[in-house]
Design a protein around this motif. Structure first.
Motif, PDB file in Angstrom:
ATOM      1  N   LYS A 196      54.325  62.306  57.908  1.00 33.87           N
ATOM      2  CA  LYS A 196      53.336  62.729  57.003  1.00 33.87           C
ATOM      3  C   LYS A 196      53.142  61.926  55.788  1.00 33.87           C
ATOM      4  CE  LYS A 196      54.122  67.950  57.504  1.00 33.87           C
ATOM      5  NZ  LYS A 196      55.157  68.801  56.847  1.00 33.87           N
ATOM      6  N   ALA A 197      54.379  61.051  55.615  1.00 34.46           N
ATOM      7  CA  ALA A 197      54.426  60.181  54.341  1.00 34.46           C
ATOM      8  C   ALA A 197      53.148  59.368  54.064  1.00 34.46           C
ATOM      9  CB  ALA A 197      55.567  59.631  54.253  1.00 34.46           C
ATOM     10  N   GLY A 198      52.882  58.827  55.393  1.00 34.60           N
ATOM     11  CA  GLY A 198      51.700  57.894  55.424  1.00 34.60           C
ATOM     12  C   GLY A 198      50.224  58.203  55.133  1.00 34.60           C
ATOM     13  N   LYS A 199      50.297  59.639  54.956  1.00 33.18           N
ATOM     14  CA  LYS A 199      49.120  60.319  54.389  1.00 33.18           C
ATOM     15  C   LYS A 199      48.992  60.767  53.028  1.00 33.18           C
ATOM     16  CE  LYS A 199      47.934  62.226  59.106  1.00 33.18           C
ATOM     17  NZ  LYS A 199      49.267  62.179  59.593  1.00 33.18           N
ATOM     18  N   LYS A 200      50.167  60.532  52.333  1.00 29.16           N
ATOM     19  CA  LYS A 200      50.175  61.174  50.842  1.00 29.16           C
ATOM     20  C   LYS A 200      49.436  60.012  49.955  1.00 29.16           C
ATOM     21  CE  LYS A 200      54.171  63.931  51.060  1.00 29.16           C
ATOM     22  NZ  LYS A 200      55.716  64.029  50.479  1.00 29.16           N
ATOM     23  N   PRO A 201      48.967  60.265  48.833  1.00 29.20           N
ATOM     24  CA  PRO A 201      48.083  59.382  47.985  1.00 29.20           C
ATOM     25  C   PRO A 201      49.081  58.301  47.502  1.00 29.20           C
ATOM     26  CG  PRO A 201      47.786  61.665  47.183  1.00 29.20           C
ATOM     27  CD  PRO A 201      49.037  61.711  48.532  1.00 29.20           C
ATOM     28  N   LEU A 202      48.518  56.972  47.720  1.00 26.36           N
ATOM     29  CA  LEU A 202      49.165  55.673  47.067  1.00 26.36           C
ATOM     30  C   LEU A 202      48.290  55.075  46.318  1.00 26.36           C
ATOM     31  CD1 LEU A 202      51.904  53.728  49.001  1.00 26.36           C
ATOM     32  CD2 LEU A 202      50.215  52.876  47.252  1.00 26.36           C
ATOM     33  N   ALA A 203      48.516  54.874  44.962  1.00 33.62           N
ATOM     34  CA  ALA A 203      47.614  54.193  44.256  1.00 33.62           C
ATOM     35  C   ALA A 203      48.056  52.856  43.935  1.00 33.62           C
ATOM     36  CB  ALA A 203      47.293  54.835  42.870  1.00 33.62           C
ATOM     37  N   GLU A 204      47.261  51.754  43.968  1.00 33.53           N
ATOM     38  CA  GLU A 204      47.612  50.543  43.722  1.00 33.53           C
ATOM     39  C   GLU A 204      47.051  50.131  42.468  1.00 33.53           C
ATOM     40  OE1 GLU A 204      48.377  47.493  46.654  1.00 33.53           O
ATOM     41  OE2 GLU A 204      48.145  48.991  48.181  1.00 33.53           O
ATOM     42  N   TYR A 205      48.116  49.436  41.599  1.00 32.58           N
ATOM     43  CA  TYR A 205      47.452  48.710  40.449  1.00 32.58           C
ATOM     44  C   TYR A 205      47.680  47.386  40.180  1.00 32.58           C
ATOM     45  CZ  TYR A 205      46.990  53.819  38.721  1.00 32.58           C
ATOM     46  OH  TYR A 205      46.869  55.202  38.796  1.00 32.58           O
ATOM     47  N   SER A 206      46.947  46.552  39.584  1.00 30.41           N
ATOM     48  CA  SER A 206      47.185  45.151  39.193  1.00 30.41           C
ATOM     49  C   SER A 206      47.552  45.368  37.882  1.00 30.41           C
ATOM     50  CB  SER A 206      46.071  44.365  39.545  1.00 30.41           C
ATOM     51  OG  SER A 206      45.011  44.569  38.642  1.00 30.41           O
ATOM     52  N   LEU A 207      47.890  44.238  37.057  1.00 29.75           N
ATOM     53  CA  LEU A 207      48.321  44.211  35.691  1.00 29.75           C
ATOM     54  C   LEU A 207      47.117  44.403  34.948  1.00 29.75           C
ATOM     55  CD1 LEU A 207      50.913  41.134  34.897  1.00 29.75           C
ATOM     56  CD2 LEU A 207      51.219  43.614  35.371  1.00 29.75           C
ATOM     57  N   ALA A 208      45.976  43.960  35.252  1.00 27.94           N
ATOM     58  CA  ALA A 208      44.621  44.220  34.900  1.00 27.94           C
ATOM     59  C   ALA A 208      44.202  45.430  34.498  1.00 27.94           C
ATOM     60  CB  ALA A 208      43.541  43.149  35.278  1.00 27.94           C
ATOM     61  N   ASP A 209      44.491  46.382  35.569  1.00 30.12           N
ATOM     62  CA  ASP A 209      44.438  47.737  35.759  1.00 30.12           C
ATOM     63  C   ASP A 209      45.063  48.588  34.722  1.00 30.12           C
ATOM     64  OD1 ASP A 209      42.583  47.407  38.038  1.00 30.12           O
ATOM     65  OD2 ASP A 209      44.254  48.059  39.466  1.00 30.12           O
ATOM     66  N   LEU A 210      46.259  47.956  34.258  1.00 34.65           N
ATOM     67  CA  LEU A 210      47.093  48.540  33.136  1.00 34.65           C
ATOM     68  C   LEU A 210      47.171  47.843  31.789  1.00 34.65           C
ATOM     69  CD1 LEU A 210      50.394  48.750  35.230  1.00 34.65           C
ATOM     70  CD2 LEU A 210      48.936  50.575  35.044  1.00 34.65           C
ATOM     71  N   GLY A 211      45.928  46.985  31.585  1.00 30.58           N
ATOM     72  CA  GLY A 211      45.589  46.503  30.466  1.00 30.58           C
ATOM     73  C   GLY A 211      46.574  45.395  30.218  1.00 30.58           C
ATOM     74  N   LEU A 212      47.094  44.744  31.034  1.00 28.28           N
ATOM     75  CA  LEU A 212      48.094  43.771  30.942  1.00 28.28           C
ATOM     76  C   LEU A 212      47.640  42.341  31.572  1.00 28.28           C
ATOM     77  CD1 LEU A 212      51.496  45.613  31.693  1.00 28.28           C
ATOM     78  CD2 LEU A 212      50.528  45.050  29.372  1.00 28.28           C
ATOM     79  N   ASP A 213      48.423  41.159  31.158  1.00 29.69           N
ATOM     80  CA  ASP A 213      48.132  40.029  32.004  1.00 29.69           C
ATOM     81  C   ASP A 213      49.433  39.294  32.027  1.00 29.69           C
ATOM     82  OD1 ASP A 213      48.507  38.303  29.673  1.00 29.69           O
ATOM     83  OD2 ASP A 213      46.461  38.785  29.014  1.00 29.69           O
ATOM     84  N   ALA A 214      49.471  38.166  32.758  1.00 30.13           N
ATOM     85  CA  ALA A 214      50.591  37.273  33.125  1.00 30.13           C
ATOM     86  C   ALA A 214      51.383  37.002  31.693  1.00 30.13           C
ATOM     87  CB  ALA A 214      50.286  36.065  33.650  1.00 30.13           C
ATOM     88  N   THR A 215      50.816  36.969  30.695  1.00 27.81           N
ATOM     89  CA  THR A 215      51.235  36.528  29.292  1.00 27.81           C
ATOM     90  C   THR A 215      52.333  37.494  29.074  1.00 27.81           C
ATOM     91  OG1 THR A 215      49.503  37.122  27.962  1.00 27.81           O
ATOM     92  CG2 THR A 215      49.558  34.751  28.844  1.00 27.81           C
ATOM     93  N   SER A 216      51.880  39.053  29.310  1.00 28.54           N
ATOM     94  CA  SER A 216      52.771  40.019  28.823  1.00 28.54           C
ATOM     95  C   SER A 216      54.264  40.241  29.601  1.00 28.54           C
ATOM     96  CB  SER A 216      52.173  41.489  28.764  1.00 28.54           C
ATOM     97  OG  SER A 216      50.850  41.242  29.654  1.00 28.54           O
ATOM     98  N   VAL A 217      54.257  39.593  30.623  1.00 30.98           N
ATOM     99  CA  VAL A 217      55.438  39.713  31.561  1.00 30.98           C
ATOM    100  C   VAL A 217      56.281  38.264  31.569  1.00 30.98           C
ATOM    101  CG1 VAL A 217      54.307  41.434  32.943  1.00 30.98           C
ATOM    102  CG2 VAL A 217      54.205  39.112  33.743  1.00 30.98           C
ATOM    103  N   VAL A 218      56.287  37.363  30.533  1.00 28.06           N
ATOM    104  CA  VAL A 218      56.904  36.280  30.719  1.00 28.06           C
ATOM    105  C   VAL A 218      58.582  36.683  30.272  1.00 28.06           C
ATOM    106  CG1 VAL A 218      57.406  34.040  29.367  1.00 28.06           C
ATOM    107  CG2 VAL A 218      55.030  34.949  29.975  1.00 28.06           C
TER     108      VAL A 218
END
Ligand SMILES: Cc1cc2nc3c(=O)[nH]c(=O)nc-3n(C[C@H](O)[C@H](O)[C@H](O)COP(=O)(O)OP(=O)(O)OC[C@H]3O[C@@H](n4cnc5c(N)ncnc54)[C@H](O)[C@@H]3O)c2cc1C
Lengths: 259, 316
Positions: A194-216
């Protein structure tokens, strides 16, 4: 009740070999951390006791850490939804960067209760939970060994160095759990399907308002070496009486008995 | 002058950190200040001065009742800013370990917890801590302007107090009470065992099938004149109190002899015994990781081997 559980994929520590004092990390399997499983189990028990609510598992995919499998396992245990943040830059992230990303994911998802393990199985820094709580401006309760739902909040019994404390807090609040809180369930085959059918959202850093410089990373690991061990590796065979005799004789010879 | 700021809710740990901070401060050209917060803070302050704090920030504000971590973190951040602290040293007790990252987050600081060594290398403070469950020791340096170190209690030797009383200073703090309320606080019903100093230790693990069977381990410990210890796995069943846990989250021991009975030898456990002079293991599984660390190994059922051993030892 919206419960967010933060799960990390940890290397299987039993599989790590040491070569020239260096840990060999290639081909090490990754799995859901033990303490994270305790947190998921606690979330399920809280939701079920309340007779409703949503559990969202949140995971940050670092490098090759098989994060999707991790989330599937947690969904199979009983989480309702999953959020996965992926970004190659996160490979070098330190705890502050991880916390920033997770806090942004929490803001996007919405939450009443934030659940963490007291530390991760591998490096056990215990930093991510408190940092996420601080970024979101919510109070925190560490080391829960029992969590009970109350009207609009939780009561937590927690294990400190020399004391047991009982604390109460209204939502929103962040709680970290210790291993004695529960025995995490092992998902049934049916729930794994059943787990395969549950919702799974994927975000990138940009989706979260971040970019590579915020995770140095703002810290550096200068070295990471095993302590040296030199052991005799003598095995005693035979029946228990013979083994006991050989062992006691060895201890006598070593001079570690009595005195 | 920039400062090293020291705080611990445990007065003995605070004195130890102040004493160390004095030594580091002398090398780095930094002053040493301390914070004493909550009930009884004024009493603690004098001791901190004697061990090396030039100034102690003292507040018994009612918002500290129960030492809520969000309030203590906010207070410490305010003191750090007022004092111009470049380094914060707190203790890596359970309270300290949840406090350190929160303060660090407020100050935009990097942080390292569970520190068990602190050395100066070319003017840079390098912190050691166990990593990968205890398989390795990581040496870390922090690159932010402000740096937070949470240090395990009893990491440093503390010498005699040398300094004067230090200046006691009441900071103007602006604090909100925490939303978390303390309802009850009771001492753990533990017992005191001193595993750190034990010369011989018998460790028991989940290979014991029932609580009553742990008596077998006790008999072996008695016959060897050893202390009894256990894995976290066993303590989580509440078959033995957590004071007896050895490992990453328990005691780090260095006995002459450690006998692991029914213990798989996962790294979080073995990190607490790897300094033993001799390690012996009894386990049914010949592939159990504990044998990789053992000087003497017995593949066998503890229910048969332990009684045989006890008999043999009694006959000596
Ligand atoms: C962050 C973190 C911190 C931790 N800190 C600690 C810590 O400080 N200390 C600690 O101990 N653990 C710690 N752990 C837990 C650790 O990872 C292991 O889970 C634990 O040490 C396993 O305990 P065990 O060896 O008793 O149980 P198991 O791993 O279940 O091993 C039981 C062993 O008994 C053997 N056995 C079974 N029956 C018999 C028999 N009849 N005779 C002989 N042998 C038998 C089995 O072959 C097996 O090897 C920590 C874990 C995490 C994630």
């Amino acid at each position: 009740m919206n419960i967010l559980v933060f799960v990390k994929t940890n290397p299987d520590l039993q599989m790590i070999r040491i070569k020239d004092r260096q840990p060999v990390m290639e081909a090490i399997p990754y799995k859901v951390g033990d303490l994270e499983k305790n947190a998921v189990e606690a979330a399920i028990q809280l939701r079920d006791a309340a007779g409703g609510g949503t559990i969202t598992a949140v995971c940050l995919a670092e490098a090759n850490r098989r994060a999707k499998e991790t989330l599937k396992e947690v969904l199979a245990m009983g989480a309702d939804e999953a959020v996965l943040v992926t970004e190659p830059a996160l490979e070098v992230a330190d705890q502050a960067a991880v916390a920033l990303v997770l806090a942004k994911a929490a803001e996007k998802t919405g939450y009443d209760l934030l659940l963490f393990g007291e530390g991760s199985t591998d490096n056990y820094t215990g930093q991510v939970g408190p940092r996420v709580a601080e970024i979101l401006g919510v109070p925190q309760i560490g080391y829960a060994r029992k969590i009970t739902g109350t009207e609009g909040g939780v009561q937590v019994e927690r294990s400190m160095d020399e004391h047991i404390e009982v604390l109460e807090a209204p939502f929103p609040v962040a709680v970290t759990v210790v291993s004695e809180i529960n025995e995490p369930r092992i998902p049934s085959l049916m729930n794994i399907m059943k787990a395969g059918k549950k919702p799974l959202a994927e975000y990138s850093l940009a989706d979260l308002g971040l970019d590579a410089t915020s995770v140095v990373a703002q810290k550096a690991i200068l070295s990471n070496l095993a302590e040296e061990q030199d052991r005799k590796h003598i095995m005693f065979d035979g029946d228990p009486a013979a083994q006991a005799e050989a062992f006691v004789n060895a201890l006598l010879k070593e001079g570690v008995l009595g005195r | 002058m920039a400062q090293i700021l020291v705080y611990s809710e445990k007065p003995a740990a605070a004195r130890e950190l102040v004493f160390k901070a004095k030594e580091l401060g002398a090398a780095l050209g930094l002053g040493v200040v301390a914070a004493a917060l909550g009930e009884g803070a004024a009493g603690t302050a004098a001791g901190l001065g004697e061990y090396g704090a030039d100034r102690v920030y003292v507040s018994e504000d009612s918002a500290f009742a129960g030492l809520p971590v969000d309030v203590v973190a906010e207070a410490l951040a305010q003191v750090a800013r007022a004092a111009g602290a470049e380094y914060l040293l707190v203790s890596s007790t359970r309270r300290g370990k949840e406090l350190a990252p929160r303060v660090a987050q407020k100050l935009g600081a990097a942080c390292v917890t569970d520190v068990n060594s602190l050395t100066l290398e070319d003017g840079v403070l390098v912190a050691g801590r166990y990593a990968l469950g205890g398989a390795t020791v990581a040496l870390e340096k922090l690159d932010t302007q402000t740096k937070v170190f949470a240090i395990m209690p009893k990491t440093f030797e503390i010498g005699a107090p040398t300094a004067g009383a230090g200046e006691v200073f009441a900071p103007a703090l602006s604090l909100q009470p925490s939303a978390v309320k303390l309802v009850d606080r009771r001492p753990k019903e533990g017992e005191s065992v001193n595993l750190d100093a034990a010369e011989r230790i018998v460790g028991v693990g989940r290979g014991f099938g029932k609580r009553e069977d742990v008596a077998l381990g006790e008999q072996l410990a008695a016959a060897l004149e050893a202390e009894l210890a256990c894995t976290k796995g066993l303590a989580d069943f509440q078959w033995l109190p957590e004071e007896r846990i050895i490992g990453l989250s328990g005691a780090k021991t260095k006995p002459d002899l450690y006998v692991a009975v029914g213990i798989s030898g996962q790294i979080q456990h073995t990190v607490g015994v790897s300094s033993s002079k001799l390690i012996a293991a009894i386990n049914t599984d010949k592939d159990a990781p504990i044998f990789q660390l053992a000087d003497y190994g017995i593949v066998g059922d503890l229910y048969q081997v332990v009684p045989a051993l006890v008999e043999k030892l009694k006959g000596l």
